[in-house]
Design an enzyme around this catalytic site. Structure first.
Site, PDB file in Angstrom:
ATOM      1  N   LYS A   1      11.197  -2.947 -49.175  1.00 10.76           N
ATOM      2  CA  LYS A   1      11.835  -4.039 -48.441  1.00 10.76           C
ATOM      3  C   LYS A   1      10.790  -4.890 -47.761  1.00 10.76           C
ATOM      4  CE  LYS A   1      14.881  -4.785 -44.470  1.00 10.76           C
ATOM      5  NZ  LYS A   1      15.610  -4.213 -43.356  1.00 10.76           N
TER       6      LYS A   1
ATOM      7  N   LYS B   1       8.636  -0.477 -45.916  1.00  7.48           N
ATOM      8  CA  LYS B   1       9.296  -1.579 -45.213  1.00  7.48           C
ATOM      9  C   LYS B   1       8.216  -2.355 -44.475  1.00  7.48           C
ATOM     10  CE  LYS B   1      12.677  -2.707 -41.654  1.00  7.48           C
ATOM     11  NZ  LYS B   1      13.672  -2.191 -40.698  1.00  7.48           N
TER      12      LYS B   1
HETATM   13 ZN   LIG Z   1      15.272  -0.907 -36.255  1.00  7.76          ZN
END
Ligand SMILES: [Zn+2]
Length: 328
Positions: A251, A198
């Site tokens: 992501k 992420k």
């Molecule tokens: Zn968070």
């Protein structure tokens, strides 16, 4: 012309063009992110996310029933607490009367076939807006953060979530959550989907509007990955597979297709998710509104690219449209 120069014979027909993709988008690959708020009758449009709303618990049936009819199979829940008392350890995250806990039970009751994933993080519930617990100097206190995040994940699983998906990016939280699930005798009943790679992207803006989760000071660059950090992303993916993740996620998605391809190579035996985040969704809408391209064509091109890179599961706000488009 030489025989080996001719490729076009293989894709002159629409059906033959479909055969050129190794895999194609199906309804079962879609997971729909939805925002649940603590105002039970809420149905509030989110201006920066076209067509998306914050939903109250009493509106879930009317909202989801038509989508289930069209083939919706999976959702991921994000809590948007507007009325609760936030504190330094995110106590409202797993309050039994909080929006996510209530929504899990409600959706299981209304739509027993739907697979329910829950985003697990503290930032929507902490008074400082960071994803973990803080030391007095304002930096992340890793170990108690992992303990608290694991506790929240286990409580979502106990409430009936089929999948918990930690998005906090604290070191060691996959191991902590997996251990917590096993100790609660839920190890074989709940999937652990890790937001492994992420990135600290600028594309989360509309989500933060929707979820009210911007940090009150500083940023998240000490735990989310630097956008150019390919090696670090590979290490995070390897670590999370070793710590017991059942699904690996990347992501955002479209600007990180190389990382999706890396994850497919590093974790070839895991399902591979990617999150087409709020900024990607808003960007595709903005481009279509400006006449740059057709919305549907671009939505398919973006997701087909993710699948080509190796994704087997797509979290996208286009899910309702795809359910329609895949039928027509
Ligand atoms: Zn968070």
């Amino acid at each position: 012309m030489d025989i080996s120069s001719i490729l076009q014979g293989g894709y002159h027909h629409p059906l033959a063009r479909q055969w050129q993709s190794r895999r194609q988008l199906t309804k079962s690959m879609l997971m729909y992110p939805i925002f649940i708020t603590d105002e039970p009758d809420a149905s509030v449009e989110i201006a920066s996310l076209p067509g998306q709303r914050r939903w109250g618990i009493n509106k879930l049936e009317g909202f989801l029933a038509p989508l289930v009819k069209k083939g919706l199979q999976s959702v991921i829940l994000f809590g948007v607490p507007l009325k609760c008392e936030k504190d330094e350890r995110g106590t409202p995250a797993d309050d039994p009367s909080g929006p996510v806990m209530l929504a899990i039970k409600k959706i299981r009751e209304l739509f027993p076939t739907i697979y329910i994933a829950c985003d697990v993080c503290l930032c929507e519930y902490t008074d400082h807006g960071h994803c973990g617990l803080l030391k007095t100097d304002g930096s992340i206190d890793n170990s108690p953060s992992v303990d608290r995040i694991a506790q929240v994940a286990v409580n979502y699983a106990k409430a009936g979530a089929h999948c918990v998906a930690p998005s906090d990016m604290m070191d060691g939280r996959i191991k902590g959550i997996k251990r917590g699930l096993i100790d609660a005798k839920l190890g074989n009943k709940c999937t652990l989907m890790s937001y492994s790679a992420k990135f600290a992207s600028c594309m989360y803006g509309p989500f933060r509007d929707a979820a009210g989760s911007a940090p009150s000071f500083g940023d998240r660059k000490c735990y989310q990955l630097p956008p150019a950090a390919k090696g670090l992303a590979r290490r995070a993916i390897q670590r999370d597979t070793a710590e017991g993740a059942d699904i690996i996620m990347v992501k955002p998605a479209l600007p990180y297709l190389d990382v999706i391809a890396d994850a497919a190579e590093l974790a070839p035996n895991h399902p591979l998710a990617c999150y087409q985040v709020s900024g990607e969704f808003a960007m595709i809408h903005a481009g279509a509104a400006a006449g740059v391209y057709d919305l549907r064509t671009m939505a398919f091109e973006s997701v087909d690219s993710m699948i080509r890179a190796g994704a087997t599961l797509i979290l996208t706000y286009f899910t309702p449209e795809f359910l329609e488009w895949l039928d027509n």
